[in-house]
Enzyme design. Sequence first.
Site, mmCIF file in Angstrom:
data_model
loop_
_atom_site.group_PDB
_atom_site.id
_atom_site.type_symbol
_atom_site.label_atom_id
_atom_site.label_comp_id
_atom_site.label_asym_id
_atom_site.label_seq_id
_atom_site.Cartn_x
_atom_site.Cartn_y
_atom_site.Cartn_z
ATOM 1 N N GLY A 180 -3.385 -15.099 -0.291
ATOM 2 C CA GLY A 180 -3.901 -14.552 0.964
ATOM 3 C C GLY A 180 -3.469 -13.104 1.068
ATOM 4 O O GLY A 180 -3.282 -12.403 0.061
ATOM 5 N N HIS A 453 -20.199 15.394 0.804
ATOM 6 C CA HIS A 453 -20.344 15.124 -0.633
ATOM 7 C C HIS A 453 -19.262 15.886 -1.405
ATOM 8 O O HIS A 453 -19.011 17.047 -1.077
ATOM 9 C CB HIS A 453 -21.725 15.572 -1.117
ATOM 10 C CG HIS A 453 -21.906 15.403 -2.596
ATOM 11 N ND1 HIS A 453 -22.087 14.171 -3.181
ATOM 12 C CD2 HIS A 453 -21.884 16.310 -3.608
ATOM 13 C CE1 HIS A 453 -22.185 14.326 -4.494
ATOM 14 N NE2 HIS A 453 -22.064 15.605 -4.785
HETATM 15 N N1 LIG Z 1 -2.303 -5.833 5.738
HETATM 16 C C1 LIG Z 1 -2.175 -6.671 6.776
HETATM 17 O O1 LIG Z 1 -2.766 -6.471 7.837
HETATM 18 C C2 LIG Z 1 -1.290 -7.864 6.665
HETATM 19 C C3 LIG Z 1 -0.415 -7.990 5.599
HETATM 20 C C4 LIG Z 1 0.349 -9.139 5.518
HETATM 21 C C5 LIG Z 1 0.255 -10.109 6.502
HETATM 22 N N2 LIG Z 1 -0.575 -9.944 7.539
HETATM 23 C C6 LIG Z 1 -0.712 -11.010 8.571
HETATM 24 O O2 LIG Z 1 0.092 -12.117 8.234
HETATM 25 C C7 LIG Z 1 -0.714 -13.291 8.259
HETATM 26 C C8 LIG Z 1 -0.149 -14.315 7.314
HETATM 27 O O3 LIG Z 1 -0.344 -13.900 5.954
HETATM 28 P P1 LIG Z 1 -0.401 -14.953 4.791
HETATM 29 O O4 LIG Z 1 -0.790 -14.235 3.555
HETATM 30 O O5 LIG Z 1 0.832 -15.784 4.801
HETATM 31 O O6 LIG Z 1 -1.555 -15.940 5.269
HETATM 32 P P2 LIG Z 1 -3.085 -16.028 4.811
HETATM 33 O O7 LIG Z 1 -3.699 -17.032 5.712
HETATM 34 O O8 LIG Z 1 -3.716 -14.706 4.675
HETATM 35 O O9 LIG Z 1 -3.005 -16.617 3.336
HETATM 36 C C9 LIG Z 1 -2.465 -17.851 3.029
HETATM 37 C C10 LIG Z 1 -3.048 -18.269 1.702
HETATM 38 O O10 LIG Z 1 -2.303 -19.371 1.225
HETATM 39 C C11 LIG Z 1 -3.217 -20.311 0.686
HETATM 40 N N3 LIG Z 1 -2.536 -21.614 0.667
HETATM 41 C C12 LIG Z 1 -2.333 -22.469 1.694
HETATM 42 N N4 LIG Z 1 -1.640 -23.559 1.248
HETATM 43 C C13 LIG Z 1 -1.397 -23.355 -0.060
HETATM 44 C C14 LIG Z 1 -0.729 -24.103 -1.064
HETATM 45 N N5 LIG Z 1 -0.176 -25.273 -0.805
HETATM 46 N N6 LIG Z 1 -0.674 -23.590 -2.307
HETATM 47 C C15 LIG Z 1 -1.222 -22.397 -2.595
HETATM 48 N N7 LIG Z 1 -1.868 -21.648 -1.697
HETATM 49 C C16 LIG Z 1 -1.957 -22.116 -0.431
HETATM 50 C C17 LIG Z 1 -4.423 -20.218 1.597
HETATM 51 O O11 LIG Z 1 -5.568 -20.762 1.001
HETATM 52 C C18 LIG Z 1 -4.497 -18.704 1.770
HETATM 53 O O12 LIG Z 1 -5.206 -18.097 0.723
HETATM 54 C C19 LIG Z 1 -2.094 -12.797 7.898
HETATM 55 O O13 LIG Z 1 -3.087 -13.666 8.361
HETATM 56 C C20 LIG Z 1 -2.149 -11.466 8.571
HETATM 57 O O14 LIG Z 1 -2.594 -11.640 9.893
HETATM 58 C C21 LIG Z 1 -1.370 -8.839 7.630
#
Ligand SMILES: NC(=O)c1ccc[n+]([C@@H]2O[C@H](COP(=O)([O-])OP(=O)(O)OC[C@H]3O[C@@H](n4cnc5c(N)ncnc54)[C@H](O)[C@@H]3O)[C@@H](O)[C@H]2O)c1
Length: 488
Positions: A180, A453
């Site tokens: 994620g 550009h």
């Molecule tokens: N640049 C940014 O704005 C930024 C950066 C980091 C975090 N955040 C915030 O933090 C929140 C949380 O981030 P995150 O990355 O933890 O959540 P996320 O929801 O983005 O990603 C979680 C990922 O883990 C996967 N997953 C779930 N269970 C799993 C398992 N058992 N095995 C393997 N993969 C699994 C999901 O399918 C998903 O792809 C984000 O939604 C965001 O709002 C934002």
Amino acid sequence: MQQREVDIAIIGAGSAGLSAWHAARQHSDSVVLIEGGEYGTTCARVGCMPSKLLIAAAEAAHQAREAGGFGIRVSGVEVDGRAVMARVKEERDGFVGRVLTSMKRIPEADRLSGHARFADPHTLEVGGHTRVRVRTIIIATGSRPSWPGMFDAAGDRLVTNDDVFEWDDLPESVAVFGPGVIGLELGQALHRLGVRLRVFGVGGALGPFRDAKVREAADATFNEAFYVDPDAKVERIERDGEGVAITFIERDSGETLTERFDYLLAATGRRPNVDRLGLENAGLALDDKGVPRFNRFTLQCRGADDGPSHVFIAGDANQELPLLHEANSEGRIAGDNAGRFPEPRAGRRNVALSIVFTEPQMATVGEGHAELERRLGGCDCLATGEASFADQGRAVVMRQNRGLMRLYAEHGSGQFLGAELFGPRVEHMAHLLAWALEQRLGVGEMLAMPWYHPVLEEGLRGALRDLNANLQQGPAITERCMECGPGD
Ligand SMILES: NC(=O)c1ccc[n+]([C@@H]2O[C@H](COP(=O)([O-])OP(=O)(O)OC[C@H]3O[C@@H](n4cnc5c(N)ncnc54)[C@H](O)[C@@H]3O)[C@@H](O)[C@H]2O)c1
Ligand SMILES: Cc1cc2nc3c(=O)[nH]c(=O)nc-3n(C[C@H](O)[C@H](O)[C@H](O)COP(=O)(O)OP(=O)(O)OC[C@H]3O[C@@H](n4cnc5c(N)ncnc54)[C@H](O)[C@@H]3O)c2cc1C
């Protein structure tokens, strides 16, 4: 136990809680800010800022290695893990320090340390030392990493983002679970800093993307650099010596492998900190995950009787849009409305905007592709336009010509609705698009704006032209627009 009586209590001194405090103080001098953990905010301590610091170091290493592509010879690029982590921590401490300094403006009497929980709808117990009787309450308790139970087999080799920025040195290897937002930002950075990496996901999800074409482009691009399996088959996780052994079926070969890593980094999502608040005593209506039901414009929670309550909820705690700018604006609205209670006002909410600081960057603007498909797809009302960065002039110049963007608009009205972007520095284009969406611009109006550009935004113009053609509001693109300048 000490007794206090206040007008407004805010639970959580993070980004949402701090902006709630400032807004609430416009209405009342009797506001208390309760913090059960460390001051300094998640964003500064373990979130936005340290992650960007690690990414910045990784980019420096990457650029040095890639310089050869421009004919610049840089030999022996060496990553000094201790120095990298020292800078991350030093700058991180600077950001935390600035938050702490700004907090000094909050009178000491308005701050209370300790974990807060509801004793009854109008009483909070704080840290076992104080009972606070309140008129209105704002829940701004943030979120924390969550992971499935099977990861616990990794024992003390299981880490989250809370741990990474405390490392004194970079590890040799990390297995990242969760491709994620956090998993890809930290995973790519660690890879570029020389850490051996595999990224495992479930169900095919990748980054913030819902549009299959953009997701596939991102999957292919990341996999050229490091192993990402968005739909991994992991059979076993075991604590093994000074590391963790992961048994999994390798994506392309189909072979069952057991590989050892220094750490398992859980980046599998975050859960709101509402489970230890004694919400059963708060008289609130909860959803199936135990999060208070609330109105997204007033941030007011619903009472168990389905009527408006005296409790508000802002930031990651309500789980709607767990992003920093949303925490700030929700905190402001909740603070203002706690002060106005019982006559809250609908706050202004911005269009959705999310940016992920990988390279290429990932961004989404407006309603997600899945929501748009559901709402408009069935009636043939949704038009899509796209452009690849593969031959985009400025992207070629910079050797960053990878990525795809897909833009969505409504047939008939030509109104721009949203976008999923994967490409170089799309953080800027995502802002342009979010601003256009705020202004409710049509695709034709967007195309009438100035385009310099040679800039990356010319790629965006290409996607808008394609969208305009698919809306049947302009000519189809049959060849490159030579009058626009080479490589538009
Ligand atoms: N640049 C940014 O704005 C930024 C950066 C980091 C975090 N955040 C915030 O933090 C929140 C949380 O981030 P995150 O990355 O933890 O959540 P996320 O929801 O983005 O990603 C979680 C990922 O883990 C996967 N997953 C779930 N269970 C799993 C398992 N058992 N095995 C393997 N993969 C699994 C999901 O399918 C998903 O792809 C984000 O939604 C965001 O709002 C934002
Ligand atoms: C690794 C990472 C990278 C991120 N990168 C970005 C990014 O680039 N851009 C972006 O927009 N967002 C990013 N985010 C998300 C962003 O950090 C959060 O959305 C934001 O910090 C949430 O603020 P908040 O006020 O809701 O929570 P917090 O800042 O976590 O504040 C909540 C506070 O409540 C306290 N608390 C909890 N329960 C209680 C209780 N019962 N009693 C008293 N106090 C309590 C906690 O100790 C905490 O201090 C990132 C997050 C992570 C984890």
